[in-house]
Design a protein around this motif. Sequence first.
Motif, PDB file in Angstrom:
ATOM      1  N   LYS B 234       5.909 -26.226  27.283  1.00 31.44           N
ATOM      2  CA  LYS B 234       5.930 -26.089  25.820  1.00 31.44           C
ATOM      3  C   LYS B 234       6.811 -24.909  25.383  1.00 31.44           C
ATOM      4  O   LYS B 234       7.591 -25.016  24.440  1.00 31.44           O
ATOM      5  N   GLU B 237      10.461 -25.731  25.563  1.00 29.60           N
ATOM      6  CA  GLU B 237      10.867 -26.557  24.423  1.00 29.60           C
ATOM      7  C   GLU B 237      11.049 -25.712  23.162  1.00 29.60           C
ATOM      8  O   GLU B 237      11.993 -25.893  22.398  1.00 29.60           O
ATOM      9  N   LYS B 240      14.210 -23.723  23.189  1.00 27.29           N
ATOM     10  CA  LYS B 240      15.354 -24.568  22.810  1.00 27.29           C
ATOM     11  C   LYS B 240      15.370 -24.806  21.304  1.00 27.29           C
ATOM     12  O   LYS B 240      16.389 -24.634  20.641  1.00 27.29           O
ATOM     13  N   GLN B 241      14.229 -25.190  20.774  1.00 26.78           N
ATOM     14  CA  GLN B 241      14.114 -25.487  19.341  1.00 26.78           C
ATOM     15  C   GLN B 241      14.497 -24.279  18.482  1.00 26.78           C
ATOM     16  O   GLN B 241      15.140 -24.427  17.441  1.00 26.78           O
TER      17      GLN B 241
END
Lengths: 246, 246
Positions: B234, B237, B240-241
């Motif tokens: 998580k 991610e 990256k986001q």
Amino acid sequence: MELLNKHVTIRKFKDQEVDQKLLESIIYSGTRASTTGNMQLYSVVITRKEEMKAQLAPLHFNQPVAKNAPVLLTIVADFNRFSKWCTASNAEPGYDNLLSFTTALIDALLFAQNICVAAENAGLGICYLGTTTYNAGEIIELLNLPKRTFPVTTIALGYPAENPELTDRIPLKGIIHEESYQDYSNDDISGLYRFKEGLESSRKFVAENAKETLAQVFTDVRYKKADNEFFSAKILEVLKQQGFLK
Amino acid sequence: MELLNKHVTIRKFKDQEVDQKLLESIIYSGTRASTTGNMQLYSVVITRKEEMKAQLAPLHFNQPVAKNAPVLLTIVADFNRFSKWCTASNAEPGYDNLLSFTTALIDALLFAQNICVAAENAGLGICYLGTTTYNAGEIIELLNLPKRTFPVTTIALGYPAENPELTDRIPLKGIIHEESYQDYSNDDISGLYRFKEGLESSRKFVAENAKETLAQVFTDVRYKKADNEFFSAKILEVLKQQGFLK
């Protein structure tokens, strides 16, 4: 709180050793900081020897403070010791991942800041070396740091031989968000940074670097995109090598 | 340093508000901590409203302290504000990468620890919520955190309604390495953790969880490999986001 509010970075030190007992009492205050689940996910490597400083200095881009301070404390995010305890206790450690890395990073930095506060309370001066993460791989090799560890920052420590002025900060309202993050308009930004941009030292900085704006000194000279990307790739490799990213 | 050395985590608070002026003076002491290149790569989101606490609490796995503390401070690693200043100043920010993330993380945590020290100096009690990184993505959404920011930790704050004892720490020699890292033998490990394992509270912990060793309580109950890996994915991610990993 006066001790915190008068903090300044010290880069020039007296030729005076820091007593080992005093240093240990300062590090002890570091260990009293909050730590995740009381796991104490940090270690500190003390550098006093000239030959070690001479090898560390280039990894800190030869900042004079890295050679001139009587003591360097390399602060290490450490899941090695805890994992070894698990293995020795018939328990299987599962700390070779990114969450564990960030957890150890957090523990190590609370430890570091308490060390700095305690050091200043004892009359010492400190300087953080942010260069530690840049050359983490080389520092790991030099200091024999095992897997499941990562050097987070370095504190240069000694008795101050200078008395610099308090540095500027942007207005507090620029830091605080009530209930949710209020993103900044261009007007907000120009209000927050106006004082900093107007400082004599900032103007000098811009002129010396032949730039148009203070921000350009940061983006084009001090913290450049290409450098940031180069060192980011190195950090990613080191995280893999140290077992924090598969 | 007595203030640091007597720190204990507080999870029960009096029904007494924390004055806004006092809170701001504490946060100001946070901003006096060292910061990379004086970039101040942090923000803080203050939560006082019950409806916000009710939404934050499940993201902190419903720890009672997340709902019961009068104030929650979500500490945010923030390269957004600085990048906006660059853009507004005809400079191109290059801070969408891992090095910039770790740099902002460091700044944010030194800021956080100074806040805790200043809070305790003012008679308040604190509890860090290490759960912040676990649900960083959800906290980002709830608090409207923009790209180039990441919530690092949360400080629950209020006037103490309990007076817990100092928690144990492993012996200082287990933390300190002279000149280079001396890895731990099994004997070292058993010496360092013997006191902790022998504590009444530890034995109770082991018995309650029907485990053989204290370490197993950590690996099998509190900080499990499968959970760590789930939350690591998580975090990756979210990085990256938020534009810190391409």
